[in-house]
Design an enzyme around this catalytic site. Structure first.
Site, PDB file in Angstrom:
ATOM      1  CG  ASN A 101      33.615  35.782  36.086  1.00  0.00           C
ATOM      2  OD1 ASN A 101      33.641  36.963  36.401  1.00  0.00           O
ATOM      3  ND2 ASN A 101      34.687  35.008  36.130  1.00  0.00           N
TER       4      ASN A 101
ATOM      5  CD  GLU B 244      35.138  39.131  33.815  1.00  0.00           C
ATOM      6  OE1 GLU B 244      34.173  38.426  33.442  1.00  0.00           O
ATOM      7  OE2 GLU B 244      35.400  39.323  35.023  1.00  0.00           O
TER       8      GLU B 244
ATOM      9  CG  ASP C  25      50.751  32.012  40.280  1.00  0.00           C
ATOM     10  OD1 ASP C  25      50.746  32.989  39.522  1.00  0.00           O
ATOM     11  OD2 ASP C  25      49.713  31.441  40.634  1.00  0.00           O
TER      12      ASP C  25
HETATM   13 MN    MN Z   1      34.645  38.721  36.895  1.00  0.00          MN
END
Ligand code: MN
Length: 441
Positions: free
Chosen positions: A131, A194, A243
């Protein structure tokens, strides 16, 4: 980007404590900004690299019209990158000393200096799942940071390691190709790397190298790689931190990453990414726009464009333009959009003649084509975004609102027509020269 005039160089000495973020926040039009002289540091800082759609499209060698299709295609058909033994990031291999990196302090009440442009990659204990995702990292000292792990994919890998009472090896890469950053910000299903998505976007051009001391991979062309381990037991306070909404996210206990090795280019450039700025919104929002585009395309004849607006934090508000065939189309589009992006709070559907990127045109569509008793959809008590400060604190529930601002097909078309003036070549030239002279003034 230099050749296209998209880069500004700041030669004056600037501090990474508030000064760089203040300057980045104040620059309109979002050029790339190079800070050539960072007070107390040898490295340069660059900001706004992926801050406009135009630049992202140039980096991905695509057009705004093809971008969503490309991204969806890359997520559906990821392609493993090549693994190489060497790359520019291996010019220097050294012991970690995080205080030598010009990590920015962005906002007044932030807990400390935060790395915000890094991608973090890890593998499952059996090596079958990889990941890559974007996480904020609070620098604690020369070797340790806290990492914010939202319960998503990296959290799941870390939980697997935790169960085996082991730390999770991670590669933290700063200064990667925009395609890698965009892929890491997107959410293909768990199990899809990804890196494979990025490699597909780059048409097979992504090269990875294995870290020296941990079992994780990072782009061979990164500016810098921090090799680390996320502790399975040690935690520290993380936050407050601004954020995407521009509001402070709360302080929580989060796991500590110990950095054990650093690889970098000799004259590495540190990439800054301003929290809550257009670049943050674009990188987070674009993959969601693509998901909305894809879902709405399945229920209406044609989707023209999708915009997760900057005013809506690039996350909570969507404007979708469609070519509709029957009067229920817009409401189906609204439902599909809410399903495709669960954080979405307010959505507006407009006709194809309205530019979703122009807030005044969108408001015009609401003013002239919308009647609340007919065209308003209210959905109460649904799960929304945890980033929405107005969501119910205990349950996280919100109310979603959809606006069908498309012209009803039942009524004569002329009534909703946007008036136009034909422009002759001569008039066009005069307009151009007036615009130019205004630009100079
Ligand atoms: Mn992912």
């Amino acid at each position: 980007m230099e050749d296209l005039g998209e880069v500004i160089h700041v030669e004056d000495s600037v501090s990474p404590v508030f000064e760089i973020s203040a300057i980045m926040r104040s620059i309109p039009g979002e050029p790339i900004v190079f800070f050539e002289n960072v007070e107390g540091y040898d490295s340069r800082v660059v900001g706004n690299v992926c801050a406009t759609r135009r630049r992202l499209c140039l980096a991905l060698k695509t057009s705004p019209e093809r971008l969503y299709r490309d991204l969806i295609d890359a997520m559906n058909r990821p392609e493993n990158p090549r693994i190489v033994n060497d790359g520019p990031v291996k010019e220097v291999i050294e012991e970690p000393k995080l205080s030598r990196i010009p990590v920015l302090r962005h906002f007044e009440r932030d807990a400390g200096p935060y790395i915000t442009s890094a991608i973090v990659s890890a593998k499952s204990p059996d090596g079958s799942v990889e990941n890559v995702s974007v996480h904020r990292l609070l620098v604690l000292d020369d070797r340790r940071m806290t990492i914010r792990l939202v319960p998503r994919h990296l959290f799941r890998l870390w939980s697997m390691a935790k169960e085996a009472r082991r730390d999770l090896d991670v590669a933290i890469a700063v200064g990667v190709h925009p395609a890698v950053l965009l892929a890491a910000a997107s959410s293909p299903p768990f199990g899809v790397s990804e890196y494979g998505v990025a490699n597909r976007l780059l048409k097979g051009g992504l090269k990875l190298i294995k870290c020296e001391k941990v079992n994780a991979y990072a782009p061979a062309e990164s500016e810098m790689i921090l090799e680390g381990r996320i502790s399975h037991f040690e935690e520290a306070p993380e936050g407050p931190f601004v954020d995407i909404t521009g509001a402070y996210d709360a302080r929580r206990m989060q796991p500590i990453v110990e950095v054990i090795n650093v690889m970098r280019r000799e004259d590495y450039i540190y990439q800054a990414l301003l929290p809550g700025g257009p670049e943050h919104m674009l990188l987070m929002g674009l993959p969601r726009e693509a998901a909305i585009y894809d879902a709405v395309s399945k229920v209406v004849p044609e989707v023209r464009a999708v915009n997760l607006t900057m005013g809506g934090c690039g996350w909570l508000h969507a404007v979708i333009s469609i070519r509709k065939q029957s009067d229920g189309d817009a409401k189906n589009a609204l439902l599909a959009a809410f399903a495709a992006h669960p954080s979405l709070k307010h959505a507006i559907v407009v006709d194809e003649d309205v530019d979703v990127f122009n807030p005044s045109e969108v408001e015009w569509a609401i003013a002239t084509r919308f009647q609340a008793d007919e065209d308003l959809v209210v959905i109460r008590n649904v799960r929304g975004s945890t980033l929405d400060p107005s969501a119910d604190i205990e349950t996280g529930l919100t109310t979603k609102v959809g606006l069908d601002a498309t012209a009803p097909l039942m009524l004569p078309k002329e009534r909703f027509e946007r008036a136009n003036v034909p422009i002759s070549d001569r008039a066009a030239k005069i307009i151009e020269s007036i615009k130019l002279s205004l630009g100079r003034g």
